[in-house]
Design a protein around this motif. Structure first.
Motif, mmCIF file in Angstrom:
data_model
loop_
_atom_site.group_PDB
_atom_site.id
_atom_site.type_symbol
_atom_site.label_atom_id
_atom_site.label_comp_id
_atom_site.label_asym_id
_atom_site.label_seq_id
_atom_site.Cartn_x
_atom_site.Cartn_y
_atom_site.Cartn_z
ATOM 1 N N TYR A 154 -37.006 29.155 55.471
ATOM 2 C CA TYR A 154 -37.091 28.067 56.453
ATOM 3 C C TYR A 154 -37.897 26.895 55.893
ATOM 4 N N TRP A 177 -36.561 23.012 55.030
ATOM 5 C CA TRP A 177 -37.016 22.307 56.226
ATOM 6 C C TRP A 177 -36.342 20.954 56.412
ATOM 7 N N ILE A 211 -33.006 21.416 57.928
ATOM 8 C CA ILE A 211 -33.119 21.933 59.298
ATOM 9 C C ILE A 211 -33.633 20.851 60.237
ATOM 10 N N LYS A 212 -34.553 20.020 59.727
ATOM 11 C CA LYS A 212 -35.106 18.955 60.564
ATOM 12 C C LYS A 212 -34.026 17.982 60.998
ATOM 13 N N LEU A 254 -32.002 19.938 63.682
ATOM 14 C CA LEU A 254 -32.633 20.289 64.948
ATOM 15 C C LEU A 254 -33.332 19.121 65.632
ATOM 16 N N THR A 258 -36.467 18.181 65.605
ATOM 17 C CA THR A 258 -37.675 18.620 66.297
ATOM 18 C C THR A 258 -38.894 18.185 65.498
ATOM 19 N N LYS A 281 -42.184 21.779 62.607
ATOM 20 C CA LYS A 281 -41.312 22.464 61.651
ATOM 21 C C LYS A 281 -41.337 23.981 61.817
ATOM 22 N N ASP A 313 -41.657 25.614 64.863
ATOM 23 C CA ASP A 313 -41.331 26.074 66.212
ATOM 24 C C ASP A 313 -40.110 26.992 66.232
ATOM 25 N N THR A 314 -39.003 26.540 65.636
ATOM 26 C CA THR A 314 -37.788 27.343 65.627
ATOM 27 C C THR A 314 -37.975 28.607 64.789
ATOM 28 N N LYS A 357 -40.002 31.233 66.661
ATOM 29 C CA LYS A 357 -39.261 31.944 67.699
ATOM 30 C C LYS A 357 -38.185 32.849 67.107
ATOM 31 N N THR A 358 -37.679 32.484 65.936
ATOM 32 C CA THR A 358 -36.703 33.354 65.266
ATOM 33 C C THR A 358 -37.368 34.647 64.816
ATOM 34 N N ASN A 404 -44.511 30.206 76.759
ATOM 35 C CA ASN A 404 -44.301 29.112 75.804
ATOM 36 C C ASN A 404 -45.638 28.618 75.240
#
Length: 320
Positions: A58, A62, A65-66, A69, A71, A74, A76-77, A80-81, A135
């Protein structure tokens, strides 16, 4: 080719004639529990490295992915994964749940003080449960030696794990975060018997709470030491080695799929009139009360496995 076939034939005849197959099967059956109980802790290590591998991927990707996503955080996702993996593991292997999650604040700071198991899998499960339910990310303090373990640094960066001085912990709380600390640490993890607290004269967490003026929430996980245990023999030797090396030496075995419930007590409010020593005593008594109320002592692995059956748990509640 002829000599190869002759060799195979000789080995086969030797096995048939000189090895008692029934005896071999008995040895396998006899040693299997011993092998399994010492190998299962390695599964947790493998799971940690799997988490680190996912986070490294990840991190390396990044930028892509940024853009996908859109977001700002960097991690956060990724958090949660990885959290989904641990949440699934906790649900399947330990039927994990939290009792008293309403005692956590919806916003604002709080200091969680918890009992440290041989392997603190409960804190991994707890963090992701709170992440998904509230959260909110629970920051944690870890022993210094962990930061020297390859792969741990990326986990620490993502999940906000810190070595933890009084000032850094206090600043985290003043910024409105939730922080979890185990005063017993590795010492308690390695040498606690029957869920006894081993805090010695460690007052750092009390100084942090008083400086940051935050409430303390006592925390204990039921059947934690029935999931993983340290060996009981050679205790004096391991104590001496730990005192010398400050590194966990006592072997750990287990991985048993026992029922696990994290119990959160009522918040202990900030009181400016308390000294660090008085606050430590107050918190330790609160955790010991949770242990007496929810934990079968001495612990029993079979009963902890049976706790996964709702009817058995009801009978246990009646008896207590």
């Amino acid at each position: 080719m002829y000599y190869f076939q002759e060799s195979l034939s000789y080995i086969k005849d030797s096995v048939v004639n000189y090895v008692d197959i029934d005896y071999s099967l008995w040895i396998t059956w006899f040693l299997a529990p011993l092998i399994i109980t010492f190998l299962l802790p390695g599964i947790i290590g493998l799971f940690l490295y799997l988490s680190a591998f996912i986070l490294y991927i990840y991190k390396l990707h990044w930028n892509t992915i940024k853009r996908t996503l859109q977001t700002g955080d960097k991690w956060d996702t990724a958090r949660k994964t990885v959290g989904a993996l641990w949440d699934a593991h906790g649900w399947i292997w330990h039927d994990y749940e939290i009792n008293g999650i309403e005692n956590l604040p919806k916003d604002g700071p709080a200091l969680l003080i918890y009992y440290h198991g041989a392997i603190p899998v409960d804190i991994y499960y707890f963090i992701v449960k709170v992440l998904f339910a509230k959260n909110r990310l629970v920051h944690t303090v870890a022993d210094h030696f962990l930061f020297k373990v390859p792969g741990f640094s990326v986990l620490a960066e993502c999940m906000r794990v810190i070595p933890g001085t009084v000032q850094t912990c206090s600043n985290l709380l003043k910024d409105g975060n939730i922080l979890a600390i185990s005063p017993g640490g590795v010492y308690e993890a390695q040498f606690s018997l029957h869920y006894n607290l081993m805090w010695k004269k460690r007052l750092g967490f009390a100084k942090v709470a008083l400086d940051a003026k935050v409430p303390i929430i006592p925390m204990f996980t039921e059947n934690l030491r029935e999931a993983f245990r340290t060996v009981s023999f050679g205790r004096r030797l391991f104590l001496r080695l730990y005192a010398l090396l400050k590194f966990p030496i006592a072997p750990i075995y287990g991985g048993f799929p026992v029922k696990m419930i994290t119990h959160l007590g009522k918040p202990i409010p900030y009181d400016e009139n308390l000294t660090p020593e008085q606050l430590q005593t107050k918190v330790s008594l609160a955790i010991e009360d949770l242990i007496k109320k929810h934990q079968r002592i001495p612990g029993n692995i079979l009963y902890a496995l049976l706790d996964r059956i709702p009817q058995f748990r009801k009978e246990k509640s009646k008896n207590t």
